[in-house]
Design an enzyme around this catalytic site. Sequence first.
Site, PDB file in Angstrom:
ATOM      1  N   SER A   1     -68.510  -5.063 -68.036  1.00 40.22           N
ATOM      2  CA  SER A   1     -67.980  -5.204 -66.680  1.00 40.22           C
ATOM      3  C   SER A   1     -67.606  -3.916 -65.968  1.00 40.22           C
ATOM      4  O   SER A   1     -67.325  -3.935 -64.772  1.00 40.22           O
ATOM      5  CB  SER A   1     -66.774  -6.148 -66.684  1.00 40.22           C
ATOM      6  OG  SER A   1     -67.189  -7.471 -66.902  1.00 40.22           O
TER       7      SER A   1
ATOM      8  N   SER B   1     -67.898  -7.598 -63.998  1.00 35.40           N
ATOM      9  CA  SER B   1     -66.999  -8.235 -63.053  1.00 35.40           C
ATOM     10  C   SER B   1     -66.207  -7.257 -62.195  1.00 35.40           C
ATOM     11  O   SER B   1     -65.502  -7.660 -61.263  1.00 35.40           O
ATOM     12  CB  SER B   1     -66.022  -9.136 -63.804  1.00 35.40           C
ATOM     13  OG  SER B   1     -65.246  -8.394 -64.733  1.00 35.40           O
TER      14      SER B   1
ATOM     15  N   LYS C   1     -58.755  -2.774 -60.190  1.00 36.63           N
ATOM     16  CA  LYS C   1     -59.280  -4.135 -60.187  1.00 36.63           C
ATOM     17  C   LYS C   1     -58.128  -5.129 -60.163  1.00 36.63           C
ATOM     18  O   LYS C   1     -57.097  -4.910 -60.804  1.00 36.63           O
ATOM     19  CB  LYS C   1     -60.136  -4.325 -61.447  1.00 36.63           C
ATOM     20  CG  LYS C   1     -60.876  -5.644 -61.580  1.00 36.63           C
ATOM     21  CD  LYS C   1     -61.701  -5.593 -62.869  1.00 36.63           C
ATOM     22  CE  LYS C   1     -62.485  -6.869 -63.117  1.00 36.63           C
ATOM     23  NZ  LYS C   1     -63.269  -6.770 -64.381  1.00 36.63           N
TER      24      LYS C   1
END
Length: 489
Positions: A189, A165, A88
């Site tokens: 997330s 996220s 990420k």
Amino acid sequence: MSPVTSNSFKEDFSNWSADDTILALRNKRLTVREYISGVLRNAERGKPLNAFINLLSDQALIAADKLDHAIARGEPLPPLAGLAIVAKDNINIAGVPTTAGTNALRNATPSTTALSLKKLMVAGAIVVGKTNMHELAFGITSTNLSPFAGPVHNPYAVNMIPGGSSGGTAVAVSSRVVTCGLGTDTGGSTRIPAALTGIAGFRPSVGNGGGQRRYHDDHEVVPISHTRDTVGTLGRSVSEIALLDSIITERPRAQPAKLHGVRLGIPPVLWAGLDKDLERIVTKAQDTLQKAGVVLVKDDMPNLLELDSTIGLPIALHEPLADIPAYLQASGIKDTSLQDIVNGISSPDVKTIFASVMNDTFGGVYDEVMTVRRPALQKLYADYFQAHKVDAIIFPTTILPATPIDTIHGSGNVSINGGPPIDTFTAYTRNAGPGSDAGIPGLSIPVGMTPVGLPVGIELDGPLGGDERILSLGLALEKVFGRLPPPKP
């Protein structure tokens, strides 16, 4: 002898597991360059899903060639040698921009690599790209409206959110570009996008930090909250998550548990108010568990949601004031300030959140939250596990499946079963949030698909430090539930 070029290898390895891939590379069934080249081609083909912010093609191929030469010379290989992973884009790699999906950090190049990721790279994993995400990780849709990022799309239905996220990592895994990767989890997330894209997602123990924290990445990840943040793992199966976890923690890899006689708590509060299609799937999962010999303990957790509603926001909207500047300093990013970051935010939902951050809306209650409310939540969980003698609690990861992408607000409202509008963030984090606030481990695994083909996940939360038991149960449960078919290309 130079490595074979990528165009000469025709075998489809996109559905191989991580273990299959590592073994095939060791046995010279294909070269690392062939494999990494194929991964990069799949990433290029999957561009419409918008899973990546930065595809690290040159770096990945250089790393592949080094491993091919080591294999040719018969050198000892590290345990993950050649395995493609993603990270990420709020997780540092030294010398590579860490954008966190926001304009002010687009060219911010840290001097450090996050420890969890560094351990995977030392073990031979090859990072093929930095993945897209909800801007600054402040959201659960991954509808990033920064001009260089854009919304991430669910591979099972491209007009739907993938969750967030860590949506980009989830989509890269779900769409079969890679077998596994890293995300981060503050309030759901890793687990929410895993549930919405048909894969597994893990949040390790955090507790009160220090020795209670399973993964240690201080100031090496663009933060929200040092109290709640952690790096987490996503994989096509729990097997991939157990593999990565064993490397990060330097502990033995979790093995499947025996399910007969295992006691799992089913707090009714986390099974109420569900989307009807999702409810049918997770209710059937209870029957499947009982047939596998699991004992379901249907005792509630009084005031769980009410107590949790007073905890999450005061922490997440106060701690960035100190945590983001500390990250910038530790990462060697000297020409960007917190105010620069705030000024550059593009997504309306994130702008609204940071207005509260900069006004320190919850500063006045923060101390009480940390000294009274959060300890009370932690005690509620600890007492439940002990009183009911359960290994874990199990519940739907989300209360509804994926919903359409909202390119106006980034995260607006949703409706469940035709009811009144509910804030999207609040709806999707309802079940995953409390365990995050308590700092306990959680694992989401796929359990079925709605009639229109949207994945549904179910989550195991365990006591603080019970990560290996959670992973062992997950390994066993995914065999009982089976795996979902991959998304159609």
